[in-house]
Design a protein around this motif. Sequence first.
Motif, short mmCIF file in Angstrom:
data_model
loop_
_atom_site.label_atom_id
_atom_site.label_comp_id
_atom_site.label_asym_id
_atom_site.label_seq_id
_atom_site.Cartn_x
_atom_site.Cartn_y
_atom_site.Cartn_z
N ASN A 307 117.06 18.36 -64.26
CA ASN A 307 118.41 18.36 -64.85
C ASN A 307 119.48 18.34 -63.75
OD1 ASN A 307 117.50 18.38 -67.49
ND2 ASN A 307 117.57 20.60 -67.68
N ASP A 308 119.25 19.15 -62.70
CA ASP A 308 120.24 19.20 -61.62
C ASP A 308 120.34 17.87 -60.88
OD1 ASP A 308 120.68 21.81 -62.29
OD2 ASP A 308 119.59 22.68 -60.61
N LEU A 309 119.20 17.24 -60.61
CA LEU A 309 119.21 15.95 -59.92
C LEU A 309 119.88 14.88 -60.78
CD1 LEU A 309 115.64 15.96 -58.30
CD2 LEU A 309 117.84 16.15 -57.10
N ARG A 310 119.61 14.93 -62.08
CA ARG A 310 120.22 13.95 -62.98
C ARG A 310 121.75 14.09 -62.97
NH1 ARG A 310 117.83 15.48 -67.25
NH2 ARG A 310 116.04 14.07 -67.10
N LEU A 311 122.23 15.33 -63.01
CA LEU A 311 123.67 15.56 -63.00
C LEU A 311 124.28 15.19 -61.65
CD1 LEU A 311 126.28 16.57 -64.20
CD2 LEU A 311 125.57 18.91 -63.70
N LEU A 312 123.64 15.58 -60.57
CA LEU A 312 124.16 15.26 -59.24
C LEU A 312 124.19 13.75 -59.00
CD1 LEU A 312 122.41 18.10 -57.21
CD2 LEU A 312 124.88 17.84 -57.55
N ARG A 313 123.20 13.03 -59.53
CA ARG A 313 123.23 11.57 -59.42
C ARG A 313 124.36 10.98 -60.25
NH1 ARG A 313 117.91 7.97 -60.44
NH2 ARG A 313 118.06 8.98 -62.49
N ALA A 314 124.62 11.55 -61.42
CA ALA A 314 125.67 11.04 -62.29
C ALA A 314 127.05 11.15 -61.63
CB ALA A 314 125.67 11.79 -63.63
N ILE A 315 127.23 12.18 -60.80
CA ILE A 315 128.52 12.33 -60.13
C ILE A 315 128.45 11.83 -58.68
CG2 ILE A 315 129.25 14.23 -61.60
CD1 ILE A 315 128.51 16.16 -59.35
N ARG A 316 127.40 11.05 -58.40
CA ARG A 316 127.25 10.36 -57.12
C ARG A 316 127.19 11.31 -55.92
NH1 ARG A 316 130.90 7.66 -60.10
NH2 ARG A 316 132.67 8.46 -58.91
N LYS A 317 126.49 12.42 -56.13
CA LYS A 317 126.27 13.36 -55.03
C LYS A 317 124.89 13.16 -54.39
CE LYS A 317 130.08 15.90 -55.21
NZ LYS A 317 131.01 16.02 -54.07
N VAL A 318 123.92 12.66 -55.17
CA VAL A 318 122.58 12.40 -54.63
C VAL A 318 122.13 11.02 -55.09
CG1 VAL A 318 121.96 14.85 -54.63
CG2 VAL A 318 121.30 13.41 -56.57
N GLU A 319 121.11 10.50 -54.41
CA GLU A 319 120.51 9.23 -54.81
C GLU A 319 119.00 9.31 -54.65
OE1 GLU A 319 121.77 6.09 -52.23
OE2 GLU A 319 121.58 7.32 -50.43
N SER A 320 118.29 8.51 -55.47
CA SER A 320 116.85 8.41 -55.35
C SER A 320 116.55 7.26 -54.40
CB SER A 320 116.23 8.14 -56.73
OG SER A 320 114.84 7.94 -56.63
N VAL A 321 116.06 7.60 -53.20
CA VAL A 321 115.83 6.56 -52.18
C VAL A 321 114.55 5.78 -52.47
CG1 VAL A 321 117.16 7.73 -50.42
CG2 VAL A 321 114.74 8.27 -50.66
N ARG A 322 113.61 6.42 -53.14
CA ARG A 322 112.42 5.76 -53.67
C ARG A 322 111.81 6.72 -54.68
NH1 ARG A 322 111.65 7.00 -48.41
NH2 ARG A 322 109.99 8.48 -47.86
N HIS A 323 110.76 6.29 -55.36
CA HIS A 323 110.23 7.08 -56.47
C HIS A 323 109.88 8.50 -56.00
CE1 HIS A 323 108.38 7.94 -60.27
NE2 HIS A 323 107.27 8.34 -59.67
N GLY A 324 110.53 9.49 -56.64
CA GLY A 324 110.22 10.88 -56.37
C GLY A 324 110.83 11.44 -55.11
N VAL A 325 111.66 10.67 -54.41
CA VAL A 325 112.27 11.12 -53.15
C VAL A 325 113.78 11.07 -53.31
CG1 VAL A 325 112.47 10.75 -50.67
CG2 VAL A 325 110.30 10.23 -51.84
N TRP A 326 114.45 12.19 -52.94
CA TRP A 326 115.89 12.32 -53.16
C TRP A 326 116.60 12.65 -51.86
CZ3 TRP A 326 118.07 11.51 -57.99
CH2 TRP A 326 117.14 11.38 -59.04
N LYS A 327 117.86 12.23 -51.82
CA LYS A 327 118.67 12.50 -50.64
C LYS A 327 120.14 12.57 -51.06
CE LYS A 327 119.38 10.94 -45.84
NZ LYS A 327 120.84 11.18 -45.83
N ALA A 328 120.89 13.46 -50.40
CA ALA A 328 122.32 13.55 -50.66
C ALA A 328 123.02 12.28 -50.23
CB ALA A 328 122.91 14.76 -49.93
N CYS A 329 124.01 11.86 -51.01
CA CYS A 329 124.77 10.66 -50.67
C CYS A 329 125.70 10.95 -49.50
CB CYS A 329 125.63 10.20 -51.86
SG CYS A 329 124.65 9.66 -53.28
N MET A 330 125.95 9.93 -48.70
CA MET A 330 126.90 10.04 -47.61
C MET A 330 128.31 10.11 -48.19
SD MET A 330 125.06 10.07 -44.86
CE MET A 330 126.26 9.72 -43.57
N GLU A 331 129.14 11.02 -47.65
CA GLU A 331 130.52 11.14 -48.13
C GLU A 331 131.32 9.91 -47.70
OE1 GLU A 331 131.75 13.32 -50.09
OE2 GLU A 331 130.05 14.68 -50.20
#
Length: 331
Positions: A307-331
Amino acid sequence: MSNWGDSKIGVYSLADIADGAIRTPPPLFSGLLLDNTLTMIAAPPYVGKSMLLGAMAVSLDSGLPLFGKYAPADDKRVLMIAQDAPNYDYAGQLNKLMRGFGLDVGQRALLDTRLIMNRGIQVTDKDFFTELEKQKKDTDFNVLILDAFWTIHGLNENDQSQMGIVMARLKKIREDFGCAVIFAHHNRKKFAGEVPDNANYSSRGSSAIPASIDFNISLSRSGTRVKVQLAKCRGSDDEGLLFYDLIDVDHPEGPALELRAVSLGTTRLGQVLEFVATERVRKDIVAHMTVLYPEMTYAKACKAVDNDLRLLRAIRKVESVRHGVWKACME
């Protein structure tokens, strides 16, 4: 009958636009909302929609920052049409808020927000705009607060064409009266196991409602902490996610309530965001959460992280760099 052919309101040439005839509105609350916009505050029952509307009114009237953080625009005069609760309930809430803002007796005597409570006013009434013009001449209001959406019309909220009529009238108020319009609305009920969808379309009724607004403030609450997601913010780069706490304050005159902003870093979302500053596999994020929250079962941690990753992606704070791997977006 529309008077669009005779009116100069909303009629421009490309030369006008090139010359800057239309500009992005200034802030209504700096870093949060723009002025002269149509804003919906959407949440389930008992989350605090009316309380937030009241806090906005007190902030704009007194000049004190909302949540102790967001400075209100100067020279704002609020007209609030409140029809979702008894008069005594509104009075109790507003008194608690005024005390929570720290306003003394002398300061409260200077506040001039006008409240019209439980008069059955509907924007679809034949004489609505005539009566609103009278209020404009009397108070020169430039912010209109409506609590709540269901009380200001008698139409079917699930009917696209009927809601189109209501929203067109709200937009007409925004344009013809040159004011910000803010209203509260309920979220629709979700089915068990339903995957959260676009937060902008989580409100009850026809999609014509969220499609017509400029700002959508979506609220959810856990205990005394309220999460605010800006599900839609036209023309603004303001924060997409924030939190505030509802804090009971000691006051000699009676109950007082302060709405105080909370740093994202102190929340679980902030902890997830900090952890994925470097690339992280989902299972490692879940394991990290079970360490931070030992009372959380593995299954609950998985659900919370998703849920947290889904919300953070919706507000462009994180991105899925590949399946199952996450990283914070660059400001």
